[in-house]
Design a protein around this motif. Structure first.
Motif, PDB file in Angstrom:
ATOM      1  N   LEU A  61      -5.744  92.873  43.934  1.00  0.00           N
ATOM      2  CA  LEU A  61      -7.094  92.410  43.664  1.00  0.00           C
ATOM      3  C   LEU A  61      -8.132  93.492  43.888  1.00  0.00           C
ATOM      4  O   LEU A  61      -9.309  93.269  43.658  1.00  0.00           O
ATOM      5  N   ASP A  62      -7.715  94.667  44.345  1.00  0.00           N
ATOM      6  CA  ASP A  62      -8.640  95.757  44.628  1.00  0.00           C
ATOM      7  C   ASP A  62      -8.699  96.724  43.454  1.00  0.00           C
ATOM      8  O   ASP A  62      -7.717  97.395  43.143  1.00  0.00           O
ATOM      9  N   GLU A  63      -9.872  96.804  42.804  1.00  0.00           N
ATOM     10  CA  GLU A  63     -10.021  97.767  41.722  1.00  0.00           C
ATOM     11  C   GLU A  63      -9.906  99.181  42.252  1.00  0.00           C
ATOM     12  O   GLU A  63      -9.592 100.113  41.518  1.00  0.00           O
ATOM     13  N   ASN A  64     -10.112  99.346  43.560  1.00  0.00           N
ATOM     14  CA  ASN A  64     -10.070 100.668  44.167  1.00  0.00           C
ATOM     15  C   ASN A  64      -8.671 101.069  44.621  1.00  0.00           C
ATOM     16  O   ASN A  64      -8.514 101.991  45.409  1.00  0.00           O
ATOM     17  N   SER A  65      -7.653 100.345  44.160  1.00  0.00           N
ATOM     18  CA  SER A  65      -6.292 100.701  44.533  1.00  0.00           C
ATOM     19  C   SER A  65      -5.813 101.969  43.813  1.00  0.00           C
ATOM     20  O   SER A  65      -4.708 102.429  44.049  1.00  0.00           O
ATOM     21  N   GLU A  85      -5.911 110.768  45.712  1.00  0.00           N
ATOM     22  CA  GLU A  85      -5.348 112.064  46.090  1.00  0.00           C
ATOM     23  C   GLU A  85      -6.043 113.207  45.361  1.00  0.00           C
ATOM     24  O   GLU A  85      -6.055 114.331  45.846  1.00  0.00           O
ATOM     25  N   THR A  86      -6.589 112.940  44.169  1.00  0.00           N
ATOM     26  CA  THR A  86      -7.360 113.960  43.470  1.00  0.00           C
ATOM     27  C   THR A  86      -8.843 113.742  43.753  1.00  0.00           C
ATOM     28  O   THR A  86      -9.272 112.645  44.124  1.00  0.00           O
ATOM     29  N   PHE A  87      -9.640 114.777  43.554  1.00  0.00           N
ATOM     30  CA  PHE A  87     -11.071 114.643  43.798  1.00  0.00           C
ATOM     31  C   PHE A  87     -11.698 113.602  42.887  1.00  0.00           C
ATOM     32  O   PHE A  87     -12.537 112.801  43.317  1.00  0.00           O
ATOM     33  N   LEU A  88     -11.291 113.592  41.601  1.00  0.00           N
ATOM     34  CA  LEU A  88     -11.861 112.625  40.661  1.00  0.00           C
ATOM     35  C   LEU A  88     -11.508 111.195  41.061  1.00  0.00           C
ATOM     36  O   LEU A  88     -12.333 110.291  40.944  1.00  0.00           O
ATOM     37  N   GLY A  89     -10.280 111.003  41.546  1.00  0.00           N
ATOM     38  CA  GLY A  89      -9.889 109.673  41.997  1.00  0.00           C
ATOM     39  C   GLY A  89     -10.700 109.238  43.206  1.00  0.00           C
ATOM     40  O   GLY A  89     -11.156 108.087  43.284  1.00  0.00           O
ATOM     41  N   ALA A  90     -10.899 110.167  44.145  1.00  0.00           N
ATOM     42  CA  ALA A  90     -11.703 109.850  45.325  1.00  0.00           C
ATOM     43  C   ALA A  90     -13.152 109.592  44.947  1.00  0.00           C
ATOM     44  O   ALA A  90     -13.795 108.679  45.479  1.00  0.00           O
ATOM     45  N   LEU A  91     -13.682 110.375  44.007  1.00  0.00           N
ATOM     46  CA  LEU A  91     -15.062 110.194  43.563  1.00  0.00           C
ATOM     47  C   LEU A  91     -15.235 108.838  42.878  1.00  0.00           C
ATOM     48  O   LEU A  91     -16.240 108.153  43.082  1.00  0.00           O
TER      49      LEU A  91
END
Length: 328
Positions: A19-23, A27-33
């Motif tokens: 249910l978490d869109e943030n799943s 690990e990459t900067f773009l993913g963290a951003l």
């Protein structure tokens, strides 16, 4: 380096993340951003912007009458400024909420150790410089003032000495309702009319949307705490959910939104609105709200995934309202 995560994180992280869109991986900067910018809030800002532009164009004679190629760079710059403001507000909240996020939202990049506080501050500084610079250079003083007010309120929500989040749910709720409800919807519409050289007039649709979405944003301000009761209680954050319990707050939020939808239907029947989207559309959304609330209660009023699903459904209705806005 970020502080070590407490043992409670292991429990939170072990729950299903479907249910978490943030799943998404950070690990990459773009993913963290991507996670740092809280994409569900970005979607709300984008929809509010597109719908506000569409409504202003419709009220000014339509796209054919208003179109000028020179408006595109200004419109794009305005959207960038709004996204910078959105990212700054949600980002600074994560910077000051690391301890509670490690319990409630261990997938967020600072809490998860995927984005260092130093890198987060650089992103926030970029947003804090870019957004206001664009608005100051391209828009009238009223829009500059509204942008500054929204940024200040979003900052005061998280940052000492104000920390409205720590001062009780009423102050925090009013802050979010004002920013995402009134300031965003009124500001976009006014900015578009100003760019078109049209005088601002309170059209029925704009007045309705500013009022309706302010109430809706207030409900979101309350329901956002439903999945976070464990961490909020552990860190002393006072919310309606920690005081009254998740089931009562969810029921109250649903009732408040149903009253909001009922008022929209009543306005549609009596006011100068298009009946099908205003009456029929809001009746359908009210039915969807009830359906999702009953599903949540069936799955378990205190079940973490059921609570997250219910909160997500509130945002889904929030997004769908902007589709109706273009046609009312």
């Amino acid at each position: 380096a970020p502080p070590p995560r407490p043992r409670a994180v292991a429990v939170a992280a072990a729950t299903p993340a479907a249910l978490d869109e943030n799943s998404i991986s950070g690990e990459t900067f773009l993913g963290a951003l991507y996670k740092f910018c809280r994409p569900h809030t970005i979607r709300g800002t984008l929809l509010a912007s597109f719908a506000g532009v569409a409504k202003a164009l419709a009220d000014s004679g339509g796209l054919r009458a208003c179109w000028r190629w020179g408006l595109l760079p200004r419109a794009f710059a305005g959207l960038v400024a709004l996204l910078c403001g959105n990212a700054f507000i949600v980002g600074i909240n994560q910077l000051y909420d690391v301890e509670v996020d490690q319990i409630n939202k261990p997938f967020l990049p600072i809490a998860a150790g995927e984005l260092s506080p130093k890198a987060a501050k650089r992103i926030l500084a970029l947003c804090a410089l870019t957004g206001p610079a664009i608005v100051y250079a391209l828009y009238p003083p009223l829009i500059v003032g509204l942008y500054a007010l929204g940024t200040f309120m979003g900052t005061a929500y998280s940052v000492p000495p104000f920390q409205l989040k720590q001062r009780g749910p009423l102050a925090a709720g009013l802050c979010i309702a004002c920013c995402r409800g009134f300031l965003l919807n009124f500001g976009v519409y006014y900015a578009v009319l100003e760019s078109l050289g049209k005088p601002f007039v309170w059209s029925p649709g704009v007045a309705f949307m500013a009022r309706f979405m302010t109430v809706f944003a207030a409900v979101i301000a309350v329901t956002k705490d439903l999945p976070d009761v464990v961490g909020d209680a552990a860190t002393g954050v006072k919310t309606f959910a920690t005081r009254l319990g998740v089931p009562k707050v969810a029921a109250g939020a649903t009732a408040a939104l149903l009253l909001n939808y009922a008022s929209a239907v009543a306005q549609g029947l009596r006011g100068p609105f298009s009946k099908i989207p205003m009456v029929g559309g809001h009746a359908v959304l009210a039915g969807l709200l009830v359906k999702n609330f009953l599903r949540y209660r069936t799955l378990g009023a205190d079940d973490p995934n059921a609570v997250k699903g219910y909160y997500k459904s509130i945002w889904d209705n929030f997004y769908l309202e902007y589709l109706l806005y273009c046609f009312i």
